[in-house]
Structure formats: C-alpha cells, structure tokens
Motif scaffolding. Structure first.
Motif, PDB file in Angstrom:
ATOM      1  N   GLU A   1       0.809  -1.213   0.000  1.00 27.52           N
ATOM      2  CA  GLU A   1       0.000   0.000   0.000  1.00 27.52           C
ATOM      3  C   GLU A   1       0.846   1.269   0.000  1.00 27.52           C
ATOM      4  OE1 GLU A   1      -3.496   2.239   2.591  1.00 27.52           O
ATOM      5  OE2 GLU A   1      -3.213   0.078   2.801  1.00 27.52           O
TER       6      GLU A   1
ATOM      7  N   ARG B   1      -5.721   4.968  -0.647  1.00 26.58           N
ATOM      8  CA  ARG B   1      -6.723   4.229   0.133  1.00 26.58           C
ATOM      9  C   ARG B   1      -8.139   4.610  -0.293  1.00 26.58           C
ATOM     10  NH1 ARG B   1      -6.947   1.373   4.846  1.00 26.58           N
ATOM     11  NH2 ARG B   1      -4.698   1.644   5.147  1.00 26.58           N
TER      12      ARG B   1
ATOM     13  N   GLU C   1     -11.056   2.153  -1.723  1.00 21.19           N
ATOM     14  CA  GLU C   1     -12.374   2.074  -1.083  1.00 21.19           C
ATOM     15  C   GLU C   1     -13.480   2.385  -2.082  1.00 21.19           C
ATOM     16  OE1 GLU C   1     -11.929   4.791   2.124  1.00 21.19           O
ATOM     17  OE2 GLU C   1     -10.896   3.348   3.438  1.00 21.19           O
TER      18      GLU C   1
END
Length: 450
Positions: free
Chosen positions: A402, A442, A446
């Motif tokens: 990530e 992120r 999502e």
C-alpha cells in the motif's frame, strides 16, 4: 464444527490494554503519505528586491527562451548540453515541453530578496526598495502578471539586522495593503539564518499585528523557514529542533528550505567544497525529511551556484572561439544544475532554488525528464496494483504494497502539477481524473470496492 481458537487474554485485559494504547497515541500527529493539498512549485527563483518589477517573471522567461534557442535549439543539442544524460527517447518531448513552459509559465515561485540578493545598502535605499517592490506587486496582481507563488526574504532577526528586517516587512505589507489589491495567493515571508525558535515566534507575532492593523486576512501571510545554521538543525542539547521552528510559526509554516552554502560554511567546509552534494547537505536533507515527515510542511533543496553565465557577452559580434567558450560554459553549468536537480528529485525533494534565468532551461529539462523516464514503469505498477485491489503484488521483480501505491500515485500528482506529464499520460496509470483528484490511494481502493 471447528472449535474456536483459545485465547489467553480476558476481555478486561484487552479493554485495559486498548485504553492504554489509546492514551499513548492521543495527541500524536496523524501521519499521511499523501501529497499535501495545493500545488508545490518546482523551484524558488530568487532576485534582488531593487530589481523586481511586475513583469519580472515574463522577462526571465524570455531570457531563458533565448538561451535555449541559442545553445540548445534542437533536442539533440539539448542532449549534448547535458552530457547525453537525457535519453534519446525522451529528448524530443522534453525539449518541446521546456520551450512551451518558458513561454507559458517560466516562473512558478519568485522570491523578492532583501537579503543576499539585495546586498549591503543604506536604510534609505532599502526603504525605497520595499515600497517600490510592494507597489509593483500590487500592479502585478491587477495585471495578472505575477507567478503562481510569490514571497519576500527579509534580513535575519538578529541583534544587528532585526530592526531593519521588521521595518522592511512593515513597509512592504503596509504599501501592499494600502494599494487595495490584497495579498497575492500563497504569499510568504522567508526568514533566514535562524538560530532559535524565538526568532520565528517574533516574526509570527509581527505578522499577527500587521494583519490586524492593515485589515489583512488572519494568518494570510505564510512563513517559510531557511535552514542554514547548525543551530537551526541541532540544539545545544543535541536535540533536532526543526519541528520546534515549525511550531513557533503558529501554523503559518508552509515550506522549509535548505541553505546549503551558509550551512556548509558555518561548519568550516572549504568554499570550493561547498556543493549540494556535500555529505553535510545529505545529512541535513535526511534530518529535514525525517523530522517533518507527514506534517504537511513542504521541503525545498538549495541552489546550484555554478551559473550559466556567458564569459563573452554584451557585444554584438564575438569570435568563433569566444562563441565556443560561451557554449562550453553554459553547457557545463547546465550539466551541473541538471545533476543537482535530478538528485534532489530522486531523494524526495520536489522543489529547489534557481538563481539565474538560464537555469530555467536545465530546471525544467531535469524535472520533465525525471517524470517522463519513470512514466512507463510507474503506470504499469500502479495499474496492476489497483487492479489487484491493493493486495501486495509482484510486478516483474518489484514488490508493491500500500505504501508503494501511494508513492506511485504521488508520482503522477507531482508530474501533472509540474507540467511534466499530460492528462493522457497520467491516464495510463489506470486511474480516472476523479480518482487522481482524491490524492489518496486508500480512498481510490475504497471507492472501487464500494
């Protein structure tokens, strides 16, 4: 039916430990590897306050453009100027984009300098320069001729020059406010030669008072900090004091700049060894990065002081030998600057200083080549990683997680902001324009999972 695994900690134990953890973490800064909101200029161009005019940025662009045409009018010549460090496959695009940038927006951030670039002048001369420069800024606001970012550098708030520095600040802001045009967007005051956080606090207090007196927006003037003394990095007790300097600005600090030559000079480094590549500068850059990581404060590297200044100039006719010497001098300075800028970029410093209009050529060539050379690999890695829903993935021999995803996203955000990459090139990442605008890897994941 499978039996549930047996745990040894009771619910009361977990509750107590989590309470302790919450108390420990309370008050810590919320870290984020995202690129801060707003555009970070790729450079700061510094020029003496006595020379500043409303059209200075455009004038610098014309000088730089003329230098490009004279000494690197074609992509092959630009490659040669940089010692063939510029790959042949990107030389054409870099050359075209440098030329367009110099015509469209040659300066991203300009610093009106009342310190080193101003020199030693009488109080009357500095008074006049402060008033004149402010009037020119007001005229530039009205004409729309100023660069995207603008600021002034005052003298040090020392016992010798502190009064002079505050008077210049007062005269400049008072003249600007009375002109009625308001502050330019992102206006900053750069404080040099800091030895204690108290000096930053004094500047913040002076700005509080001036803004209230002049009817300027509260907190409208940012403070930039120059790190160029050992005391501005390490305190007498051995602590790293950079965060204290930022905190003393009271939320006004936007950028911290490295002043390489004063810093190395203060550490008794010989003049000929005072370069951006000196180990002392490497250490200073790393301290700034580590102490200010994820705070939203931007970092700026120093200047290359080897300038592309022709030794034979000012005459209508020069000999072939003199022309060759001019070219060799300009190309040599461009190469030095190109290497310095590329090193800064590779170390995570996306802004540094320029001192001469001809450096704009090597500045944008270095920035644009950095992003264009990394485009294919970054696009492939980011596209594959997003497609894998953010699960760690091996792309060739590169392992991405990530943190890598956010770093790849930042690459495209900075490349777009600098003009190095087009929207079409950024789209090769597999992200939409709306996803890029979130600035958060992120958030993108999502959004896709929802």
């Amino acid at each position: 039916m499978d039996r549930l695994p047996v745990a040894s900690l009771s619910e009361d134990d977990l509750f107590r430990f989590l309470e302790d953890l919450e108390a420990t973490l309370a008050g810590l800064r919320a870290g984020s590897a995202e690129v801060p909101e707003g555009r970070q200029p790729v450079h700061t161009v510094a020029g003496g306050a006595h020379l500043f005019r409303r059209d200075t940025a455009a004038k610098l662009g014309r000088i730089a453009g003329s230098c490009l045409e004279r000494y690197a009018g074609e992509p092959a010549a630009l490659r040669e100027a940089f010692g063939n460090r510029l790959p042949a496959g990107t030389a054409g695009a870099v050359h075209e984009r440098v030329r367009a940038k110099l015509a469209r927006e040659p300066v991203e951030s300009f610093l009106i300098d009342f310190e080193d670039g101003f020199g030693v002048r009488s109080d009357a001369e500095e008074d006049e320069a402060a008033v004149t420069a402010a009037a020119e800024v007001a005229a530039g606001v009205a004409a729309g001729s100023l660069p995207p970012a603008l600021g002034i550098r005052i003298k040090s708030l020392s016992d010798v020059t502190g009064e002079r520095a505050l008077r210049t600040l007062d005269l400049f802001l008072t003249t600007l406010a009375r002109a009625g045009g308001g502050l330019p967007d992102g206006f900053t005051v750069l404080l040099p030669k800091i030895v204690t956080a108290g000096q930053v606090d004094v500047l913040a207090g002076a700005l509080d008072r001036l803004e209230a007196t002049l009817g300027l927006p509260e907190g409208g003037v940012a403070i930039d900090i120059m790190i160029e003394t050992p005391q501005s990095i390490v305190g007498g007790d051995g602590r790293i004091v950079v965060p204290e300097l930022v905190a003393a600005a009271g939320g006004r600090c936007g950028t911290v700049h490295l002043g390489a030559y004063d810093l190395t000079g203060a550490a008794a480094v010989a003049a000929e060894e005072q370069t951006l590549g000196h180990p002392l500068c490497e250490v200073a850059r790393q301290i700034l990065q580590l102490s200010l990581a994820d705070t939203g404060v931007r970092l700026s590297d120093g200047a290359t002081n080897v300038l592309p200044v022709e030794p034979h100039r000012g005459r209508a006719v020069i000999s072939a030998a003199e022309e060759a010497e001019n070219m060799a001098t300009v190309h040599g300075a461009w190469r030095r600057h190109y290497v310095d800028v590329r090193r800064s970029l590779s170390q995570g410093y996306y802004q540094s200083w320029d001192l001469h209009p001809a450096q704009l050529v090597s500045r944008y060539a270095a920035v644009f080549s950095f992003f264009l050379e990394g485009l294919d690999e970054a696009a492939s890695r980011l596209d594959r990683f997003v497609s894998a829903a953010g699960r760690a993935v091996l792309t060739g021999s590169v392992f991405d997680d990530e943190a890598s995803g956010q770093g790849l996203l930042n690459f495209f955000l900075r490349g777009l902001a600098s003009g190095a990459l087009t929207t079409e090139e950024a789209a090769r990442s597999g992200l939409t324009a709306a996803e890029l605008e979130t600035r958060s890897f992120r958030t993108i994941l999502e959004g896709r999972s929802g």
